[in-house]
Scaffold this motif. Sequence first.
Motif, PDB file in Angstrom:
ATOM      1  N   GLN A   1       0.822  -1.218   0.000  1.00  0.00           N
ATOM      2  CA  GLN A   1       0.000   0.000   0.000  1.00  0.00           C
ATOM      3  C   GLN A   1       0.852   1.263   0.000  1.00  0.00           C
ATOM      4  O   GLN A   1       0.448   2.289  -0.530  1.00  0.00           O
ATOM      5  CB  GLN A   1      -0.908   0.014   1.239  1.00  0.00           C
ATOM      6  N   VAL A   2       2.002   1.171   0.644  1.00  0.00           N
ATOM      7  CA  VAL A   2       2.848   2.369   0.772  1.00  0.00           C
ATOM      8  C   VAL A   2       4.319   2.022   0.574  1.00  0.00           C
ATOM      9  O   VAL A   2       4.792   1.003   1.070  1.00  0.00           O
ATOM     10  CB  VAL A   2       2.744   3.000   2.183  1.00  0.00           C
ATOM     11  N   VAL A   3       4.994   2.922  -0.117  1.00  0.00           N
ATOM     12  CA  VAL A   3       6.458   2.864  -0.191  1.00  0.00           C
ATOM     13  C   VAL A   3       6.997   4.154   0.408  1.00  0.00           C
ATOM     14  O   VAL A   3       6.490   5.235   0.108  1.00  0.00           O
ATOM     15  CB  VAL A   3       6.925   2.750  -1.666  1.00  0.00           C
ATOM     16  N   VAL A   4       7.993   4.021   1.273  1.00  0.00           N
ATOM     17  CA  VAL A   4       8.702   5.222   1.725  1.00  0.00           C
ATOM     18  C   VAL A   4      10.060   5.231   1.018  1.00  0.00           C
ATOM     19  O   VAL A   4      10.812   4.255   1.095  1.00  0.00           O
ATOM     20  CB  VAL A   4       8.891   5.230   3.256  1.00  0.00           C
ATOM     21  N   ALA A   5      10.322   6.316   0.307  1.00  0.00           N
ATOM     22  CA  ALA A   5      11.611   6.457  -0.376  1.00  0.00           C
ATOM     23  C   ALA A   5      12.360   7.591   0.314  1.00  0.00           C
ATOM     24  O   ALA A   5      11.852   8.709   0.394  1.00  0.00           O
ATOM     25  CB  ALA A   5      11.401   6.785  -1.849  1.00  0.00           C
TER      26      ALA A   5
ATOM     27  N   ALA B   1      17.476   8.611   7.167  1.00  0.00           N
ATOM     28  CA  ALA B   1      17.174   7.168   7.153  1.00  0.00           C
ATOM     29  C   ALA B   1      16.509   6.680   8.453  1.00  0.00           C
ATOM     30  O   ALA B   1      15.497   5.958   8.379  1.00  0.00           O
ATOM     31  CB  ALA B   1      18.452   6.367   6.870  1.00  0.00           C
ATOM     32  N   PRO B   2      17.017   7.046   9.642  1.00  0.00           N
ATOM     33  CA  PRO B   2      16.381   6.509  10.854  1.00  0.00           C
ATOM     34  C   PRO B   2      14.907   6.891  10.953  1.00  0.00           C
ATOM     35  O   PRO B   2      14.088   6.103  11.437  1.00  0.00           O
ATOM     36  CB  PRO B   2      17.182   7.155  11.996  1.00  0.00           C
TER      37      PRO B   2
ATOM     38  N   GLU C   1      11.899   4.244  11.161  1.00  0.00           N
ATOM     39  CA  GLU C   1      10.960   4.307  12.282  1.00  0.00           C
ATOM     40  C   GLU C   1       9.517   4.397  11.767  1.00  0.00           C
ATOM     41  O   GLU C   1       8.617   3.720  12.270  1.00  0.00           O
ATOM     42  CB  GLU C   1      11.291   5.522  13.163  1.00  0.00           C
ATOM     43  N   ALA C   2       9.327   5.198  10.739  1.00  0.00           N
ATOM     44  CA  ALA C   2       7.970   5.381  10.198  1.00  0.00           C
ATOM     45  C   ALA C   2       7.413   4.065   9.657  1.00  0.00           C
ATOM     46  O   ALA C   2       6.239   3.730   9.865  1.00  0.00           O
ATOM     47  CB  ALA C   2       7.994   6.435   9.090  1.00  0.00           C
TER      48      ALA C   2
ATOM     49  N   ASN D   1       6.731  10.737  12.441  1.00  0.00           N
ATOM     50  CA  ASN D   1       5.284  10.961  12.530  1.00  0.00           C
ATOM     51  C   ASN D   1       4.756  11.656  11.270  1.00  0.00           C
ATOM     52  O   ASN D   1       3.694  11.317  10.754  1.00  0.00           O
ATOM     53  CB  ASN D   1       4.990  11.806  13.779  1.00  0.00           C
ATOM     54  N   SER D   2       5.517  12.611  10.745  1.00  0.00           N
ATOM     55  CA  SER D   2       5.081  13.309   9.522  1.00  0.00           C
ATOM     56  C   SER D   2       5.063  12.348   8.332  1.00  0.00           C
ATOM     57  O   SER D   2       4.206  12.444   7.448  1.00  0.00           O
ATOM     58  CB  SER D   2       6.011  14.476   9.199  1.00  0.00           C
ATOM     59  N   ILE D   3       6.015  11.432   8.317  1.00  0.00           N
ATOM     60  CA  ILE D   3       6.049  10.445   7.227  1.00  0.00           C
ATOM     61  C   ILE D   3       4.805   9.563   7.303  1.00  0.00           C
ATOM     62  O   ILE D   3       4.141   9.283   6.292  1.00  0.00           O
ATOM     63  CB  ILE D   3       7.344   9.592   7.300  1.00  0.00           C
TER      64      ILE D   3
END
Length: 795
Positions: free
Chosen positions: A652-656, A662-663, A667-668, A773-775
């Motif tokens: 559903q989601v990718v974080v790039a 990176a940390p 964490e997100a 949290n923002s991510i």
Amino acid sequence: MTDQLQILRELEKKVLWLASWTIHNANHLRENDDGLKVGGHQASSASLASIMTALYFDVLRPQDRVAVKPHASPIFHAIQYLLGKQTRERLENFRGYKGAQSYPSRTKDADDVDFSTGSVGLGVAQTLFSSLTQDYVRMHGWGTDRPEGRMISLVGDAELDEGNIFEAILEGWKQGLRNCWWIIDYNRQSLDAVVREGLWERYEQLFKNFGWDVVILKYGALQQAAFKEPGGARLKEWIDKCPNPLYSALVFAGGAAWRKRLNDEIGDQGDVSRLIEKRSDAELAALMNNLGGHDLPSILEAFRGIKHDKPTCFIAYTIKGFGLPFAGHKDNHAGLMTPAQMDVFRNANDVRAGHEWDRFEGLTAPESELQAFLDRVPFAQGATRRLEAPRIAVPDMLNVTIQPTMSTQTGFGAILNEIGRADSEFAGRIVTTSPDVTVSTNLGPWVNRRGLFAREAVADTFKSEQIPSTFNWEFSRKGQHIELGIAEANLFILLSALGLSHSINGVRLLPIGTLYDPFIARGLDQLNYACYQDARFIVASTPSGITLAGEGGAHQSIAEPLIGLAQDGLASFEPAYVDELSVVMAWAFAYIQMGKEEVSEQNWLRGETGGSVYLRLSTRPVEQIKREMTDELRQQIVDGAYWMRKPGPNCQVVVAYTGAIAPEAIEAIGLMGEDRRDVGLLAVTSADRLNAGWTAAQRARERGLVHARSHIERLLADVPPHAGIVTVLDGHPATLAWLGAVNGHRTRSLGVEHFGQTGSLADLYRHYGIDANSIVAAAQSIAPGRPIRHLKALP
Ligand SMILES: Cc1ncc(C[n+]2csc(CCOP(=O)(O)OP(=O)(O)O)c2C)c(N)n1
Ligand SMILES: [Mg+2]
């Protein structure tokens, strides 16, 4: 036999004709084509016709290197044409597609340009740093089989308004500059205007203060002879007092105007009046136009008279538009002769219509003599002035002891320290430099091992006085670090000079410069020109971004990742982990040596022919990952990205993410793991290479190479269409925002857009919305589903 001076006079005339014709002809052709005038700066070229004739046909030797003032490009091309090194086709196509360039270009011109110019002031400083580079190379014992060259710049007088020139002069003085000539084309005109009175006196004083020899070429031989006639002293006094705009205006107005003015102001019915009256209008104009910078005997005497290697500044009085109908007119900068004026000029040059390109048309000396003279020109002897140097073997892997928690800046220092231990050719060819941030960018350990460079050895007083210090600050001829004053402009021009050493000196160096990331902007045009002339170097910038939390304000770089993305000739990386950095650096040492023949399709970087490398580093200690560096991972790091966590089929989601953030990204991922399926984590080590590969692959497909796939297209191929991508970096969000366009995924890009705050890391990451949290909040908004439990309300 025609004497040498007579032949040079003929060539001077020919050079001016050819340059003026080149510009006129190109405009004429273009007018027929699309009605656009292409400009061409006939006037600006003309003022250097005499000096460049003397230099190229007499004074220069093949080992000398010249930065030609941008607008003297047509004169340069004309000289090369006479020497048989420029084609008629390219001159006919001046300023046209693939024709001779408007401003001399190392990479785009085919006639042996030494330094690309165009942005005024940069070519000037480049010669100074090239001279320092030549000294560096020779003092290390390399290239001593070739004679030492002089680094010469032909400088427009208004170019000296550019501050970077003065930064360079100061640095040159500190470093013991030699073998550098700056020849100022003192035509007292800039683009818009006539320059201030008495400028030459300031320059003279300034150059002398910094240890330069100053030679003033003010009066030509005609004037010098006239000054000796009765009444001549009065004429000289008048010339010396005449304001620049008036002199220019009278040059433009011509003989009758000179006569009236001189008679009105110094006519005495005696000696002075006789001196004036015995000359026709044409003779009087010739006398008044006979400034030092247009008088071949004076020019040759001045150049030949220099027998030392001290830096030397020539202030040569010239006339902008010399020999052309708009000579001296303040509006002449982009002036072009009309066809009628050109006809008059053609007749004056004895050039028949249809014979404009004939090399010897209209000259009086026999062709055979002229050709024999050209064949003997010292500058044009020898096979090629553009040199080559073999590549230096580079290890596939660079060793570094990785601490459990470490910043990329510390890693950078540690990697160089390891390299510095070894007694290898590779280590010996590295030269580092930094504008007073050697210690704070972590070059200290390397410098401790390899020492600082100076022509004159200087001991470290603290060491000799036995006062403990972490740093050994000893200068010698063998040192491998060049310490600069705080001028980022100088850093990039020095990198440009060091990074061209293989071609200029035939000796390859592996230059590395360090600075704080925000101050890249301070030397940006210099960086741009370094890349434009294909200089090869590595620049490591640290600290970067708001991660430099406590410093606040504009100390925190925002735009630099976009500069890295957009700058041609510069491959940019922002690694998060030290093992990535070590991979990138090993690759970079090879990449900066790559030649044109090596075209890789690995990443569809189809134009990839080597270049320079930018490493955006950070002071933030980051917990390191213990992992095996496989060949595959190594390749992906270099190509620009790898899956830190590969998403599953229902993603559903990718974080790039990129870099020291990176940390937060990791964490997100953890925080949203329970509420979003198959979350992926993409580590982007180089937005620049990733983006370039993507663009290249698309271009290739449009041209029929249907199987072309870029690295990012392969990475995102299995991410389902409905998934969202959150991108995040400590820099401008647009750097990664394009990832959504690769396969049409909805994307939210986080990053920094506004000037900095001071605070703790947590404060700032929260403030700018790049914390975990923002991510998560961004993920929730673009990948709807059940509420993410760990998400807290945003401030
Ligand atoms: C950094 C930069 N700013 C502006 C320009 C535009 N420009 C080109 S030539 C010129 C004036 C140059 O005057 P000078 O150096 O005296 O040369 P001249 O035309 O008199 O030969 C200017 C402002 C430029 N090329 N580079
Ligand atoms: Mg000028």
